[in-house]
Design a protein around this motif. Structure first.
Motif, PDB file in Angstrom:
ATOM      1  N   ALA A  29      -6.682   2.969   0.102  1.00  0.00           N
ATOM      2  CA  ALA A  29      -7.250   2.911   1.446  1.00  0.00           C
ATOM      3  C   ALA A  29      -6.472   1.915   2.322  1.00  0.00           C
ATOM      4  CB  ALA A  29      -8.723   2.523   1.388  1.00  0.00           C
ATOM      5  N   ARG A  30      -5.975   0.844   1.718  1.00  0.00           N
ATOM      6  CA  ARG A  30      -5.244  -0.164   2.487  1.00  0.00           C
ATOM      7  C   ARG A  30      -3.854   0.317   2.871  1.00  0.00           C
ATOM      8  NH1 ARG A  30      -1.580  -4.035   1.557  1.00  0.00           N
ATOM      9  NH2 ARG A  30      -1.463  -3.460  -0.658  1.00  0.00           N
ATOM     10  N   ARG A  58     -10.187   3.847   7.180  1.00  0.00           N
ATOM     11  CA  ARG A  58      -9.795   3.139   5.955  1.00  0.00           C
ATOM     12  C   ARG A  58     -11.038   2.645   5.191  1.00  0.00           C
ATOM     13  NH1 ARG A  58      -4.340   2.333   5.807  1.00  0.00           N
ATOM     14  NH2 ARG A  58      -3.254   2.532   7.820  1.00  0.00           N
TER      15      ARG A  58
END
Length: 325
Positions: A29-30, A58
């Motif tokens: 997600a990052r 995110r």
């Protein structure tokens, strides 16, 4: 601007997969790249800025990858949907895992962030607890199944041992307790003889009664070791069987003959004997079954007389004339 219709269509080809571990989901997600179609679809749906759309996508991606419903399409694209705990209406992100690109977004009219949701930590804790309970249940079931299998195997082993013991007892009960002759066949003198070659079966009763009494007929050990001869010495059994066979075949009043495809059965005087279809050998001899072995009839020589051979009368010499004197 692009809207949510640019996201891949859901179809029957999606295969469910397990959620990702927290560390892997947060890292993906990052580092994921939010592609313009997904970003614009999110911005259009909820009227937010690019930075807000990027941050919220995110955040949703990190949450959904850990506790959401994941499925893989035929092209390898992942569909990452919100869990059931977040509501009946699904928020969906489409991810290309090979490139780390978020390629699409679909969701209801209301933003996910406009509602209250169960914290991610609580969902993960409950899932860990459920998983732990499932593992314990599986272990209990495995232990129960193993114990059941062991009990079943032990029961089968006991039953097999009981059957074997019962078979041994039956065999011991049937095993002769008197002296027996070795397996094989014997001639009338008690000498071991080779098995006779099969000949054409005899079906005529008169012929059976004649051929069955000829000297070439052999006696099998099963007949000689019959309980009927249990008190007859081994060396005298062939002679005793000669008497039995001779009487039953010689006199129709003493023995009846029944012819079948596999054997010739002669019954009479409280015994039953069988011959081979060609009358070359006596196979078995058995007295009738009784409630007690003590009541079973035994061979007695005086009840089985030997056929008397008639002697021809000698002619008397004619008298001669006496000498005179």
């Amino acid at each position: 601007m692009n809207d949510t219709t640019r996201a891949p269509a859901a179809g029957p080809g999606w295969q469910p997969i397990d959620p990702l571990p927290p560390q892997e989901a947060e890292e993906l997600a990052r580092t994921a790249r939010i592609m313009l179609p997904a970003q614009r679809a999110y911005m259009t749906a909820y009227i937010v800025s690019e930075d807000t759309a990027d941050a919220e996508i995110r955040q949703l991606l990190g949450r959904f990858l850990q506790v959401g419903r994941l499925s893989r399409g035929g092209t390898g694209v992942l569909r990452v949907r919100s869990p059931k705990t977040d509501g009946d209406e699904a928020y969906s992100l489409y991810l290309n895992p090979a490139r780390g690109h978020v390629t699409g977004y679909r969701g209801p009219a209301d933003s996910w962030f406009a509602k209250a949701h169960t914290p991610l930590e609580d969902i993960l804790r409950r899932r860990a607890e459920n998983r732990s309970r499932e593992e314990e249940d599986q272990q209990r079931r495995a232990v129960h199944e193993q114990q059941t299998e062991e009990r079943r195997a032990a029961h089968e082993r006991r039953m097999r041992e009981q059957r074997e013991a019962a078979a041994e007892r039956r065999a011991a009960a049937l095993r002769p307790t008197w002296p027996v002759m070795g397996d094989g066949q014997y001639d009338r003198s008690g000498q071991a003889a080779p098995a006779p070659s099969p000949k054409r079966p005899i079906t005529d009763e008169a012929r059976i009664r004649y051929v069955g009494r000829l000297p070439h007929v052999l006696f099998h050990a099963d007949a000689l070791n019959s309980p009927f001869f249990s008190e007859v010495p081994v060396e005298k059994r062939c002679a005793a069987l000669v008497r039995v066979l001779d009487l039953l075949l010689r006199k129709q009043s003493k023995g009846t003959v029944v012819v079948s495809r596999d054997a010739i059965t002669v019954t009479g005087a409280k015994v039953t004997l069988t011959l081979t279809p060609d009358c070359s050998m006596v196979r078995t001899l058995n007295p009738p079954r009784t409630a007690s072995k003590e009541d079973a009839p035994l061979y007695q020589a005086n009840k089985w007389p030997v056929q008397r051979v008639r002697r021809e009368k000698k002619e008397r010499p004619e008298p001669t004339d006496r000498p005179e004197g």
